[in-house]
Scaffold this motif. Structure first.
Motif: not given
Length: 395
Positions: A131-144
């Motif tokens: 689903t979203t970009l926040f899966a697969d560690l995206g929750w950390l990578a994209w906000p940072l």
């Protein structure tokens, strides 16, 4: 035996080569006054050379990493997000050291994070099912990544043209991330529906509307490069929205599970809001873009006219039972009769309003449209429509 991640001779060798090149670039920059003239430009070779080794080594290590908890050959974006995280942390650290050591050229690599982020988003696995970009560690990578981009814009100085472009690029990138995540959530809730396409228009529309409302705001980042937010940067988003309007206008736009109501449906309301925002902007364009006002008026008017016709085609589809594709609807008798009445109404309204407002050009446009309707009646309607449709068109 698979070498230990990051703790192996190949990666440590790339790190040593990278650090040596970056440190050489720093020393040359700091001691430029005491060097020969031909030695000073070497820093522009050492700096990218060190970055190439650093990112090549990191990419190689992260590419061979196999995350646990996933089935064999399962599509994931863990590696991509780890590389984004690696890039954000690396460039943030280099920019921080450059600030502490007053190394002006050391801030330049921070500008690489934006294109790296864009390329990483585009390169995400097409078969990704999380689903979203926040899966697969995206929750950390994209906000940072976004936080690093904003911090770098805040502390960077001395590169005004590059900074202006990156100010615009960062808020476009944020719109892309938000739209991607919102569209992914909607696609999961309402698969294979027009609502996903609507999100790709509504999110940039909301961002453009918010920035328009913030015109004249006297806080960073708007004061740094206002044209990147309220001028040409805003205009680029508006061009995208007009393109989105024309592309989605050619689709059926079925609002399931809601019933279709003319104009009062998600797709057409979003399209109408885009046109209203464009009209609002051309009434008071930013000072440097005032010369584009007449062109913008013509573009908005042309797109608005096309939108009215595309909306009429959609109404014929839902109320007249004529199926898409658009070419089939355009050749239908009901559509030809509808646009004859519609064009005549638009022409008469435009001519009447222009006469009262003393707007000669607009009156001529209305007269030309009325003349086009007359030509259409004799060339198309008279020979191709059935008897009833022909009578209605002539009336």
């Amino acid at each position: 035996v698979e070498p230990t991640l990051f703790l192996n001779s190949a990666y440590l060798g790339t790190v040593l080569l990278s650090l040596a090149a970056l440190f050489s670039a720093y020393l040359i920059a700091q001691n430029a006054d005491s060097l020969w003239r031909f030695e000073r430009p070497l820093r522009w070779f050492m700096l990218p050379w060190g970055l190439i080794w650093w990112f090549a080594g990191g990419f190689r290590e992260l590419d061979r990493y196999r995350p646990s908890g996933y089935r064999q050959f399962e599509a994931t974006n863990v590696n991509e997000h780890l590389f984004v995280l690696f890039a954000a942390l690396s460039l943030a650290a280099l920019s921080y050291l450059a600030l502490r050591r007053r190394w002006r050229e050391g801030l330049l690599p921070g500008y690489l994070l934006l294109p790296l982020g864009v390329v990483s988003v585009i390169g995400l696995d097409l078969y990704w099912g999380r689903t979203t970009l926040f899966a697969d560690l995206g929750w950390l990578a994209w906000p940072l990544t976004v936080a690093t981009l904003l911090w770098h814009l805040r502390v960077s100085e001395g590169f005004p043209r590059l900074l202006a472009a990156w100010h615009a690029g960062v808020w476009w990138f944020v719109l892309l991330l938000v739209a991607w995540n919102a569209a992914a959530l909607v696609a999961k809730a309402l698969p294979h529906s027009v609502w996903t396409s609507v999100v790709w228009g509504v999110v940039p529309l909301a961002g453009a509307t918010l920035l328009y409302a913030l015109r004249g705001h006297s806080r960073w980042p708007f004061t740094a490069f206002p044209q990147a937010y309220f001028g040409w940067g805003w205009l680029v988003v508006m061009v995208y929205l007009l393109g989105w309007l024309l592309v989605t206008g050619q689709t059926a736009g079925d609002p399931r599970p809601l019933p279709y109501l003319l104009i009062v449906n998600p797709l057409e309301l979003a399209q109408l809001a885009i046109l209203l925002l464009g009209v609002t902007w051309v009434r008071q364009p930013p000072q440097p873009l005032g010369a584009l006002r007449n062109l913008a008026v013509a573009v908005i008017a042309a797109v608005g006219f096309l939108w009215i016709n595309l909306t009429a085609a959609r109404a014929v589809h839902f109320y007249g039972g004529v199926s898409y594709p658009l070419e089939v609807i355009l050749s239908a008798d009901s559509f030809q009769t509808t646009v004859s009445i519609l064009w005549t109404s638009i022409a008469l309204i435009l001519m009447g309003y222009s006469a009262r407002s003393h707007m000669r050009v607009s009156w001529l446009v209305g007269a030309a449209l009325l003349g086009l309707v007359i030509v259409k009646l004799f060339v198309i309607d008279l020979g191709k429509l059935d008897t009833v449709a022909r009578i209605v068109s002539f009336i």
